[in-house]
Motif scaffolding. Structure first.
Motif, PDB file in Angstrom:
ATOM      1  N   ARG A   1      17.770  28.290  -0.802  1.00 34.35           N
ATOM      2  CA  ARG A   1      19.037  29.056  -1.233  1.00 34.35           C
ATOM      3  C   ARG A   1      19.792  29.735  -0.240  1.00 34.35           C
ATOM      4  N   VAL A   2      21.013  29.585  -0.187  1.00 35.88           N
ATOM      5  CA  VAL A   2      21.870  30.001   0.805  1.00 35.88           C
ATOM      6  C   VAL A   2      23.093  30.851  -0.093  1.00 35.88           C
ATOM      7  N   ILE A   3      23.201  32.066   0.417  1.00 43.58           N
ATOM      8  CA  ILE A   3      24.443  32.778   0.055  1.00 43.58           C
ATOM      9  C   ILE A   3      25.476  32.835   1.172  1.00 43.58           C
ATOM     10  N   ALA A   4      26.721  32.132   0.796  1.00 37.85           N
ATOM     11  CA  ALA A   4      27.923  32.187   1.686  1.00 37.85           C
ATOM     12  C   ALA A   4      28.592  33.377   1.428  1.00 37.85           C
ATOM     13  N   LEU A   5      28.549  34.657   2.529  1.00 38.28           N
ATOM     14  CA  LEU A   5      29.342  35.906   2.099  1.00 38.28           C
ATOM     15  C   LEU A   5      30.590  35.702   3.317  1.00 38.28           C
ATOM     16  N   ILE A   6      31.542  35.698   2.496  1.00 42.07           N
ATOM     17  CA  ILE A   6      32.844  35.453   3.010  1.00 42.07           C
ATOM     18  C   ILE A   6      33.634  36.953   3.405  1.00 42.07           C
ATOM     19  N   ASP A   7      34.142  37.413   4.678  1.00 42.79           N
ATOM     20  CA  ASP A   7      34.822  38.583   4.729  1.00 42.79           C
ATOM     21  C   ASP A   7      36.338  38.349   4.345  1.00 42.79           C
ATOM     22  N   SER A   8      36.523  38.799   3.192  1.00 40.54           N
ATOM     23  CA  SER A   8      38.145  38.555   2.650  1.00 40.54           C
ATOM     24  C   SER A   8      39.139  38.989   3.740  1.00 40.54           C
ATOM     25  N   GLY A   9      39.021  39.953   4.581  1.00 36.57           N
ATOM     26  CA  GLY A   9      39.817  40.423   5.679  1.00 36.57           C
ATOM     27  C   GLY A   9      39.948  39.714   6.975  1.00 36.57           C
TER      28      GLY A   9
ATOM     29  N   LYS B   1      42.278  45.549  -3.625  1.00 31.90           N
ATOM     30  CA  LYS B   1      42.738  45.367  -4.934  1.00 31.90           C
ATOM     31  C   LYS B   1      43.976  44.457  -4.909  1.00 31.90           C
ATOM     32  N   ARG B   2      44.116  43.614  -6.133  1.00 35.74           N
ATOM     33  CA  ARG B   2      44.965  42.854  -6.020  1.00 35.74           C
ATOM     34  C   ARG B   2      45.491  41.723  -4.925  1.00 35.74           C
ATOM     35  N   HIS B   3      44.298  41.726  -4.436  1.00 33.02           N
ATOM     36  CA  HIS B   3      44.372  40.593  -3.158  1.00 33.02           C
ATOM     37  C   HIS B   3      44.319  39.233  -3.746  1.00 33.02           C
TER      38      HIS B   3
ATOM     39  N   LEU C   1      31.823  30.723  -7.048  1.00 36.34           N
ATOM     40  CA  LEU C   1      32.073  32.043  -6.786  1.00 36.34           C
ATOM     41  C   LEU C   1      31.496  32.774  -7.569  1.00 36.34           C
ATOM     42  N   ASN C   2      30.316  33.441  -7.150  1.00 35.73           N
ATOM     43  CA  ASN C   2      29.450  34.353  -8.056  1.00 35.73           C
ATOM     44  C   ASN C   2      29.561  35.867  -7.686  1.00 35.73           C
ATOM     45  N   GLY C   3      30.057  36.189  -6.584  1.00 39.33           N
ATOM     46  CA  GLY C   3      30.342  37.487  -6.347  1.00 39.33           C
ATOM     47  C   GLY C   3      31.428  38.010  -5.669  1.00 39.33           C
ATOM     48  N   LEU C   4      31.746  39.222  -6.166  1.00 41.06           N
ATOM     49  CA  LEU C   4      33.192  39.938  -5.429  1.00 41.06           C
ATOM     50  C   LEU C   4      32.951  41.143  -5.202  1.00 41.06           C
ATOM     51  N   PHE C   5      32.926  41.623  -4.044  1.00 42.35           N
ATOM     52  CA  PHE C   5      32.839  42.951  -3.633  1.00 42.35           C
ATOM     53  C   PHE C   5      34.122  43.712  -2.987  1.00 42.35           C
ATOM     54  N   TYR C   6      34.388  44.868  -3.616  1.00 47.75           N
ATOM     55  CA  TYR C   6      35.821  45.158  -2.996  1.00 47.75           C
ATOM     56  C   TYR C   6      35.598  46.036  -1.833  1.00 47.75           C
ATOM     57  N   THR C   7      36.856  46.616  -1.113  1.00 49.47           N
ATOM     58  CA  THR C   7      36.706  47.256  -0.051  1.00 49.47           C
ATOM     59  C   THR C   7      36.213  48.688  -0.409  1.00 49.47           C
TER      60      THR C   7
END
Length: 230
Positions: free
Chosen positions: A55-63, A93-95, A106-112
């Motif tokens: 099992r792999v989680i791909a964690l992507i830095d939105s910035g 927010k609103r990105h 896409l199962n996770g979203l973490f704000y700044t």
């Protein structure tokens, strides 16, 4: 002899820039979860990835890149047939990254501003097959997409006979190898069917698929009742 199945191997791939902040993040995630974490620099996002873990989680830095490039990465990860869940972090927010929650994997979203401790709790939940998405985004998404089902005879009708067979075996806890042996087909065939049925019913992992089957496949309920009274 001990016949217990081997423990599921987990791994995190962090897609972002090679900098001190992400290096510290990787160290904290590994220390708090015990899960191996690897940084893939933004310059190598188009490489071919070999997933050695179950099992792999791909964690992507939105910035770390433009929204278009992040979307391309999500598109690439979505098409992989490996058991990969996707999450974005450092989201303002609103990105435009907020819109990615419509993608099935896409199962996770973490704000700044999310702390490392909160991020680790979210990651652990993702590996358990849960969602870690802001409530207001989920509410807005449901409001946009919910409609009366067109098929009043039941959702299970969207699956082929073979897909139903595989889903019933999966519900018993059978692995892909065991399913292949039971149905006398190749592992590749099983993986292809699993990928197709996951896409049809809108799930991303076995836990969600089994829960879907219990809610929508009457034959699964009938079998469980027969075994309970037999």
């Amino acid at each position: 002899m001990d016949q217990r199945s081997p423990a599921i191997e987990r791994r995190i791939l962090l897609f972002g820039q090679t900098n001190l902040e992400n290096s510290i993040l990787i160290g904290n995630v590994h220390q708090n979860t015990g899960i191996e974490c690897q940084l893939i620099d933004v310059r190598h996002w188009r490489a071919e990835w070999e997933f050695e873990a179950d099992r792999v989680i791909a964690l992507i830095d939105s910035g770390s890149a433009a929204p278009e490039r992040i979307r391309e990465l999500v598109d690439c990860l979505h098409d992989l047939q490996a058991d990969v869940g996707i999450a974005v972090f450092n989201v303002a927010k609103r990105h435009p990254s907020e819109q990615l929650i419509s993608w099935p994997k896409l199962n996770g979203l973490f704000y700044t501003g999310t702390t490392h401790s909160q991020l680790c709790r979210g990651i652990e939940s993702l590996f358990l097959g849960e969602l870690w998405l802001p409530r207001h985004l989920m509410a807005a998404f449901l409001e946009r997409t919910r409609e009366r089902p067109k098929n009043a005879t039941g959702f299970a009708g969207i699956l082929t006979r073979r897909e139903k067979q595989i889903l019933r075996l999966t519900a018993t806890g059978a692995t892909n190898a065991e399913v292949a042996e039971e149905l006398n087909v190749s592992m590749h065939t099983v993986k292809t069917h699993v990928y197709n049925l996951f896409r049809k019913i809108g799930v991303t992992n076995r836990i969600q698929a089994v829960n879907w089957a219990k809610e929508n496949m009457h034959e699964l309920h009938d079998k469980e009742e027969a075994e309970a009274t037999g």
